[in-house]
Structure formats: C-alpha cells, structure tokens
Design a protein around this motif. Structure first.
Motif, PDB file in Angstrom:
ATOM      1  N   LYS A  20      27.959  74.169 -38.604  1.00  0.00           N
ATOM      2  CA  LYS A  20      29.166  73.733 -37.893  1.00  0.00           C
ATOM      3  C   LYS A  20      28.788  73.088 -36.565  1.00  0.00           C
ATOM      4  O   LYS A  20      27.746  73.394 -35.988  1.00  0.00           O
ATOM      5  N   LYS A  21      29.672  72.224 -36.084  1.00  0.00           N
ATOM      6  CA  LYS A  21      29.423  71.559 -34.791  1.00  0.00           C
ATOM      7  C   LYS A  21      29.330  72.588 -33.665  1.00  0.00           C
ATOM      8  O   LYS A  21      28.579  72.397 -32.722  1.00  0.00           O
ATOM      9  N   GLU A  22      30.094  73.664 -33.777  1.00  0.00           N
ATOM     10  CA  GLU A  22      30.033  74.707 -32.740  1.00  0.00           C
ATOM     11  C   GLU A  22      28.635  75.337 -32.710  1.00  0.00           C
ATOM     12  O   GLU A  22      28.144  75.733 -31.657  1.00  0.00           O
ATOM     13  N   ASP A  23      28.009  75.447 -33.901  1.00  0.00           N
ATOM     14  CA  ASP A  23      26.690  76.087 -33.975  1.00  0.00           C
ATOM     15  C   ASP A  23      25.598  75.226 -33.348  1.00  0.00           C
ATOM     16  O   ASP A  23      24.708  75.731 -32.673  1.00  0.00           O
ATOM     17  N   ILE A  24      25.690  73.921 -33.548  1.00  0.00           N
ATOM     18  CA  ILE A  24      24.632  73.034 -33.034  1.00  0.00           C
ATOM     19  C   ILE A  24      24.668  72.959 -31.504  1.00  0.00           C
ATOM     20  O   ILE A  24      23.654  72.722 -30.875  1.00  0.00           O
ATOM     21  N   VAL A  25      25.827  73.195 -30.906  1.00  0.00           N
ATOM     22  CA  VAL A  25      25.924  73.158 -29.439  1.00  0.00           C
ATOM     23  C   VAL A  25      25.933  74.555 -28.822  1.00  0.00           C
ATOM     24  O   VAL A  25      26.005  74.691 -27.608  1.00  0.00           O
ATOM     25  N   SER A  26      25.823  75.575 -29.664  1.00  0.00           N
ATOM     26  CA  SER A  26      25.878  76.953 -29.160  1.00  0.00           C
ATOM     27  C   SER A  26      24.594  77.308 -28.409  1.00  0.00           C
ATOM     28  O   SER A  26      23.611  76.567 -28.434  1.00  0.00           O
ATOM     29  N   PHE A  69      24.800  69.068 -25.733  1.00  0.00           N
ATOM     30  CA  PHE A  69      24.389  70.318 -26.384  1.00  0.00           C
ATOM     31  C   PHE A  69      24.392  71.500 -25.408  1.00  0.00           C
ATOM     32  O   PHE A  69      23.809  72.536 -25.692  1.00  0.00           O
ATOM     33  N   ASN A  70      25.044  71.324 -24.253  1.00  0.00           N
ATOM     34  CA  ASN A  70      25.090  72.367 -23.224  1.00  0.00           C
ATOM     35  C   ASN A  70      23.688  72.780 -22.777  1.00  0.00           C
ATOM     36  O   ASN A  70      23.392  73.956 -22.617  1.00  0.00           O
ATOM     37  N   ARG A  71      22.825  71.779 -22.626  1.00  0.00           N
ATOM     38  CA  ARG A  71      21.445  72.019 -22.203  1.00  0.00           C
ATOM     39  C   ARG A  71      21.118  71.100 -21.017  1.00  0.00           C
ATOM     40  O   ARG A  71      21.821  70.131 -20.755  1.00  0.00           O
ATOM     41  N   ALA A  93      22.035  56.502 -24.722  1.00  0.00           N
ATOM     42  CA  ALA A  93      22.417  57.651 -23.892  1.00  0.00           C
ATOM     43  C   ALA A  93      21.206  58.192 -23.136  1.00  0.00           C
ATOM     44  O   ALA A  93      20.140  58.401 -23.721  1.00  0.00           O
ATOM     45  N   PRO A  94      21.364  58.408 -21.827  1.00  0.00           N
ATOM     46  CA  PRO A  94      20.260  59.005 -21.062  1.00  0.00           C
ATOM     47  C   PRO A  94      20.070  60.475 -21.450  1.00  0.00           C
ATOM     48  O   PRO A  94      20.978  61.108 -22.006  1.00  0.00           O
ATOM     49  N   LEU A  95      18.888  60.996 -21.165  1.00  0.00           N
ATOM     50  CA  LEU A  95      18.575  62.382 -21.533  1.00  0.00           C
ATOM     51  C   LEU A  95      19.544  63.380 -20.906  1.00  0.00           C
ATOM     52  O   LEU A  95      19.852  64.406 -21.501  1.00  0.00           O
ATOM     53  N   GLN A  96      20.035  63.084 -19.691  1.00  0.00           N
ATOM     54  CA  GLN A  96      20.998  63.985 -19.055  1.00  0.00           C
ATOM     55  C   GLN A  96      22.249  64.124 -19.924  1.00  0.00           C
ATOM     56  O   GLN A  96      22.776  65.216 -20.111  1.00  0.00           O
ATOM     57  N   VAL A  97      22.722  62.992 -20.463  1.00  0.00           N
ATOM     58  CA  VAL A  97      23.928  62.993 -21.301  1.00  0.00           C
ATOM     59  C   VAL A  97      23.655  63.724 -22.616  1.00  0.00           C
ATOM     60  O   VAL A  97      24.456  64.553 -23.057  1.00  0.00           O
ATOM     61  N   ILE A  98      22.509  63.430 -23.226  1.00  0.00           N
ATOM     62  CA  ILE A  98      22.151  64.089 -24.488  1.00  0.00           C
ATOM     63  C   ILE A  98      22.073  65.597 -24.274  1.00  0.00           C
ATOM     64  O   ILE A  98      22.608  66.371 -25.063  1.00  0.00           O
ATOM     65  N   GLN A 134      17.331  69.945 -32.251  1.00  0.00           N
ATOM     66  CA  GLN A 134      16.215  69.145 -31.747  1.00  0.00           C
ATOM     67  C   GLN A 134      16.163  67.782 -32.429  1.00  0.00           C
ATOM     68  O   GLN A 134      15.960  66.756 -31.778  1.00  0.00           O
ATOM     69  N   ILE A 135      16.372  67.774 -33.732  1.00  0.00           N
ATOM     70  CA  ILE A 135      16.347  66.517 -34.483  1.00  0.00           C
ATOM     71  C   ILE A 135      17.512  65.630 -34.050  1.00  0.00           C
ATOM     72  O   ILE A 135      17.344  64.418 -33.886  1.00  0.00           O
ATOM     73  N   ALA A 136      18.680  66.229 -33.819  1.00  0.00           N
ATOM     74  CA  ALA A 136      19.834  65.446 -33.360  1.00  0.00           C
ATOM     75  C   ALA A 136      19.531  64.812 -32.007  1.00  0.00           C
ATOM     76  O   ALA A 136      19.855  63.638 -31.775  1.00  0.00           O
ATOM     77  N   MET A 137      18.903  65.564 -31.110  1.00  0.00           N
ATOM     78  CA  MET A 137      18.546  65.016 -29.797  1.00  0.00           C
ATOM     79  C   MET A 137      17.569  63.857 -29.952  1.00  0.00           C
ATOM     80  O   MET A 137      17.716  62.820 -29.297  1.00  0.00           O
ATOM     81  N   TYR A 138      16.600  64.021 -30.848  1.00  0.00           N
ATOM     82  CA  TYR A 138      15.621  62.953 -31.084  1.00  0.00           C
ATOM     83  C   TYR A 138      16.327  61.696 -31.603  1.00  0.00           C
ATOM     84  O   TYR A 138      16.071  60.589 -31.130  1.00  0.00           O
ATOM     85  N   LEU A 139      17.214  61.869 -32.582  1.00  0.00           N
ATOM     86  CA  LEU A 139      17.917  60.724 -33.169  1.00  0.00           C
ATOM     87  C   LEU A 139      18.821  60.040 -32.146  1.00  0.00           C
ATOM     88  O   LEU A 139      18.925  58.810 -32.119  1.00  0.00           O
TER      89      LEU A 139
END
Length: 107
Positions: free
Chosen positions: A28-34, A67-69, A58-63, A46-51
């Motif tokens: 779920k989308k909630e799980d990937i950003v949890s 994901f709340n990171r 998008a800059p790394l700050q936005v990425i 991690q793969i989503a961030m890479y893609l």
C-alpha cells in the motif's frame, strides 16, 4: 514517433512511479511512506527513490520528503540501488523490469 516518447516522458511523475512500485510489490502507498523498516517496504522504497531520481527532475530534498525522510536517506537509497545494479544482484533485475515498464509507457 518522437511525440510518443516526449508524451511518455512527461507523464512520468513522482506519483506514477510511486503507484507503479506499490503495484509491482503489492504494497500500500501508506506502507511505502511509513516509518517501517521491514524489508518488504524498505527495498521498494529505495527503488522508488532511485527511479524518481532517474526519471524526474525532483531534487533529493523533495524525494526524501515524499517518503517522510531526509534528503540524506534519499541519497543513501539511490546509492544502494546503484550498487545493487552494478553488482548484478536481484536488484538489477527488479530495476530493469520497472525501467522497461516506465520506458514503454506501461505504468
């Protein structure tokens, strides 16, 4: 023909990548950003961030924020996935599969 490529590139958004990764990993989308550190969520995240880094501007700050990171986590994730690709591990197969979907516009 060139218009198709341009249109496909334009429709690659942060959300479309997040949706594709969630769908392919059946999470779920909630799980990937949890905040969860379960491997079932960490690797797809991690793969989503890479893609996102590869296919969007998008800059790394936005990425990271998506994901709340922190951006440092996004940097770490991108480097980990790149290392996995270079080592020809299972990560390479997963990333190639997702890249082919994105490149063909089937996401």
């Amino acid at each position: 023909m060139d218009n198709d490529i341009i249109t496909a590139k334009k429709s690659i958004t942060i959300d479309s990548i997040k949706n594709l990764v969630c769908k392919e990993y059946s999470i779920k989308k909630e799980d990937i950003v949890s905040r969860s550190r379960k491997q079932a969520f960490v690797r797809p995240r991690q793969i989503a961030m890479y893609l996102m880094r590869r296919y969007t501007d998008a800059p790394l700050q936005v990425i990271g924020k998506i994901f709340n990171r922190y951006h440092a986590t996004a940097i770490h994730s991108v480097k980990l996935v790149e290392r996995g690709i270079n080592e020809k591990s299972g990560v390479k197969k997963q990333v190639d599969f997702l890249c082919n979907k994105i490149d063909s516009g089937k996401f």
